[in-house]
Design a protein around this motif. Structure first.
Motif, short mmCIF file in Angstrom:
data_model
loop_
_atom_site.label_atom_id
_atom_site.label_comp_id
_atom_site.label_asym_id
_atom_site.label_seq_id
_atom_site.Cartn_x
_atom_site.Cartn_y
_atom_site.Cartn_z
N GLU A 1 0.81 -1.23 0.00
CA GLU A 1 0.00 0.00 0.00
C GLU A 1 0.83 1.27 0.00
O GLU A 1 0.50 2.21 -0.73
N ARG B 1 -6.47 0.47 -4.73
CA ARG B 1 -6.59 0.71 -3.29
C ARG B 1 -7.83 0.04 -2.72
O ARG B 1 -7.80 -0.54 -1.63
N CYS C 1 -7.26 -3.62 -2.21
CA CYS C 1 -6.50 -3.93 -0.99
C CYS C 1 -7.43 -3.97 0.22
O CYS C 1 -7.32 -4.84 1.08
#
Lengths: 154, 171, 393
Positions: free
Chosen positions: C202, C293, C296
């Protein structure tokens, strides 16, 4: 006359040729992604001196990666003709070797060696990057043994 | 809106053209397909803005064209089907209703041999231009060679004259 | 050999002559072939450009160079035997392609998938989505001229390949999501490895933003290039990030929920003209990074709440679904993959139809290319994330 001078020059020239194999970017299908991945950071093809070129005029190796269909086969032949000698072909993956898992398909060419002469075959679906690096090493060994200056070219 | 109310809405406008119903949609008459599609897109309650998929199925004695429609604003979908005869499969193109029908109909023409009237540019898309035949029909046999390249490859593990079985093709 | 070569060259000249009649360039126009082997077409795609040197008047796409007849093969093999072929339909998002076919057959044969298998499917698909977006954005940046991000992204993708190899044994064409469940189980160490990798990855996405996304030259190359309006996007049937970048808020995971996606909390990013107009190339680029994102987030939730249990339902060795038809929609990295399977009661399908997002994305390029420069055409093809086997199947 196969003298000492000729063989040493030939060895020197062969060493030059094998240390900078420039390959043609020809990524047709899934094997193309493994080809890109082999040029990536982990298994680096650049350490063999191999950089990808976009045009066949500047390449001396063509790695046929991916399935070749009838529509594409004629273009493959044209690309091969455009490469300057001495030129080599590696057939990567089972689709380029023999048609792969598309044996019952109506539009897949069963093996790229029906249109161009192949020097090395790599099995796999897709082959691991280490297998491709091994193939380049074997090609280098083949290049070292070539009687380059002592052959009469057609 | 559930499927039955959508079919009733279409039946209200085109009473004679809606044929047999099934779970997700309905059969319609081939001549009025374009008008029905236009109605499905322009009507406020149906508002089928998108043609998701247009394909054909070869059922042996006739062809069936299948249109999957969906509406993003109303979140409902519908299936329209049309039956066509095998030897003379002609239907109007819906390219003026949804632009995506352009390439999808070209693919249907290429692989099934369905002729679309008023299509702007109907030619083969997947296969080379001089290919003979329409491959996805059930009675298609592939050619033995194309431009000098033969169609089959001899398997070195199988002895001459035999065909592949599980005994001799696993090495 | 010589005769064949002469015949082939003659045929090429005849085709070119016919094409010239078809497209009729006038005055200072020329016909340039951006051929099947080209470094910036993503795979074997061919464009015939009618151009005056820099500005294009017309770009016609020719596809079919990778048409392998997968739909016809679907009628010759059994249901279980067709799953590896779905891998090859979209090799960058192979898990979603497997899942679509498995879902369609499960609907036909009324097979109930166990819950742990559904969670494993979600984990595999989201990891695959991250890997696919890395390649898509990297290849797009490389086509524009920035070579560094591509190699960085490939390094991250190698880690994903390692995780996939530990999960199912293959790096690219997985054949993992089978009819009735998944093939292999994920142990506790592998789950911890995936969480550790997400912790490492990340911050890397922020690094990519600093590297390329906010780079002024990159933005100038992509912003305001070929905006696609929402009506055009729906009429041409664009799907996935291409559709959402044009402002249409439609995602199969939320609107036609399948598997266990309704249990997770994630946002769907929609394009709003981040640096230019809504629906231009920059929107499509940024949207994929935002989706990474979100993936994730989904991965963390799925790994934390995965239940114990079976990974494969009780299916017979030869699946013989009753007569009928079924459709399945999955949200792959490239958009909605639509499967339509017709069964006639035997052990082989009667018809398998796959409608992939790249096929329809290719058809819009001719419409977008009037008055655009050749370098911008490269940006458009990269931003639409076209993968050749999806187009040709």
């Amino acid at each position: 006359m196969d003298g000492f001078l000729l063989t040493t020059t030939e060895e020197f020239l062969n060493w030059n040729r094998k240390s900078s194999i420039w390959y043609l970017l020809f990524a047709s299908a899934c094997c193309g992604i493994e080809l890109m991945q082999t040029g990536g950071p982990r298994t680096d093809l650049d350490r063999f001196g191999a950089v990808p070129r976009a045009t066949p005029r500047q390449a001396d190796l063509m790695i046929v990666a991916g399935t070749i269909t009838y529509k594409m086969a004629e273009r493959v032949r044209l690309l091969y003709e455009q490469m300057a000698e001495p030129r080599y072909v590696i057939s990567m993956g089972s689709c380029a070797n023999c048609g792969g898992l598309f044996q019952s398909s109506y539009s897949v060419l069963k093996g790229v060696d029906k249109v161009i002469p192949v020097d090395l075959y790599i099995p796999g679906c897709p082959p691991r990057p280490e297998a491709l690096a091994d193939a380049v090493v074997k090609l280098q060994a083949k290049m070292m043994k070539e009687k380059y200056l002592r052959t009469v070219r057609a | 809106m559930d499927v039955q109310s959508q079919i009733n809405l279409i039946k209200g406008k085109f009473p004679n053209e809606v044929l047999e119903n099934f779970a997700t949609g309905t059969f319609v008459n081939a001549e009025k397909l374009k008008a029905i599609c236009q109605f499905c897109r322009d009507n406020e309650e149906l508002s089928m803005q998108v043609l998701t998929c247009m394909t054909a199925v070869d059922l042996g004695d006739h062809l069936e064209l299948v249109y999957h429609l969906i509406s993003y604003s109303k979140k409902h979908d519908l299936v329209l089907k049309v039956t066509l005869p095998r030897d003379n499969a002609v239907i109007d193109s819906v390219e003026s209703v949804w632009k995506t029908a352009d390439w999808q109909e070209r693919e249907c023409f290429d692989l099934f041999g369905v002729n679309f009237k008023n299509h702007p540019d109907l030619r083969r898309i997947m296969l080379p231009d001089d290919w003979q035949g329409h491959p996805l029909r059930k009675d298609y046999t592939p050619p033995t060679e194309y431009h000098g390249m033969s169609h089959t490859r001899k398997n070195p593990l199988i002895p001459e004259g035999q065909s592949a079985t599980t005994e001799n093709s696993n090495g | 050999m010589q005769q064949r070569k002469i015949a082939m060259v003659k045929q090429e000249l005849k085709d070119l002559h016919e094409l010239k009649q078809l497209y009729q360039p006038v005055a200072d126009e020329m016909l340039v072939n951006m051929g099947p082997q080209h470094p910036s077409t993503h795979g074997v795609l061919n464009f015939l450009l009618v151009t005056d040197g820099e500005v294009m008047h017309k770009a016609v796409a020719h596809v079919g160079y990778l048409h392998r007849g997968i739909e016809k093969i679907g009628e010759a093999v059994e249901y279980n035997g067709f799953v590896p072929f779905t891998d090859r339909v979209d090799y960058l998002a192979a898990m979603s392609a497997n899942q679509g076919f498995a879902m369609a057959v499960e609907k036909l044969a009324s097979i109930q998938v166990p819950e742990r298998a559904e969670y494993l499917r979600v984990i595999a698909t989201e990891l695959n989505r991250i890997a696919s977006h890395l390649v898509a954005n990297g290849a797009m940046a490389m086509d524009i001229g920035a070579f560094t991000p591509f190699v960085h992204w490939l390094k991250e993708r190698e880690f994903v390949n390692d995780l996939m190899e530990e999960l199912c044994g293959a790096r690219l064409t997985y054949n993992y999501i089978r009819i009735g469940g998944v093939a292999f189980d994920c142990g506790k160490e592998l789950a911890e490895k995936i969480v550790k990798w997400i912790d490492h990855f990340e911050p890397m996405v922020d690094e990519f933003d600093r590297l390329i996304t906010n780079n002024e030259i990159f933005v100038q190359r992509l912003a305001n290039v070929s905006p696609i309006s929402a009506e055009e996007a729906m009429s041409y049937n664009l799907v996935g990030p291409n559709l959402r970048a044009s402002g249409v808020d439609w995602d199969i995971r939320r609107d036609v929920p399948y598997s266990v996606y309704s249990k997770f909390d994630f946002k769907i990013p929609v394009g709003k003209g981040f640096r230019g107009t809504v629906g231009d190339c920059y929107d499509r680029f940024v949207l994929r990074i935002l989706e990474i994102r979100e993936s994730c987030k989904i991965l963390r939730q799925a790994l934390a709440t995965m239940p114990e249990g079976e990974i494969m339902a009780k299916v017979p060795k030869t699946i013989k679904p009753p007569k009928g038809e079924a459709i399945a929609r999955v949200e792959s990295a490239r958009g909605e993959l639509f499967y339509y399977v017709v069964s006639d009661g035997s052990s082989k399908p009667l018809r398998v139809k796959i409608r992939a997002g790249s096929f329809t994305a290719m058809s819009i390029i001719e419409h977008l290319s009037k008055g655009v420069m050749i370098a911008d055409l490269v940006a458009i093809i990269g931003s639409l994330d076209v993968v050749a086997p999806e187009v040709d199947r």
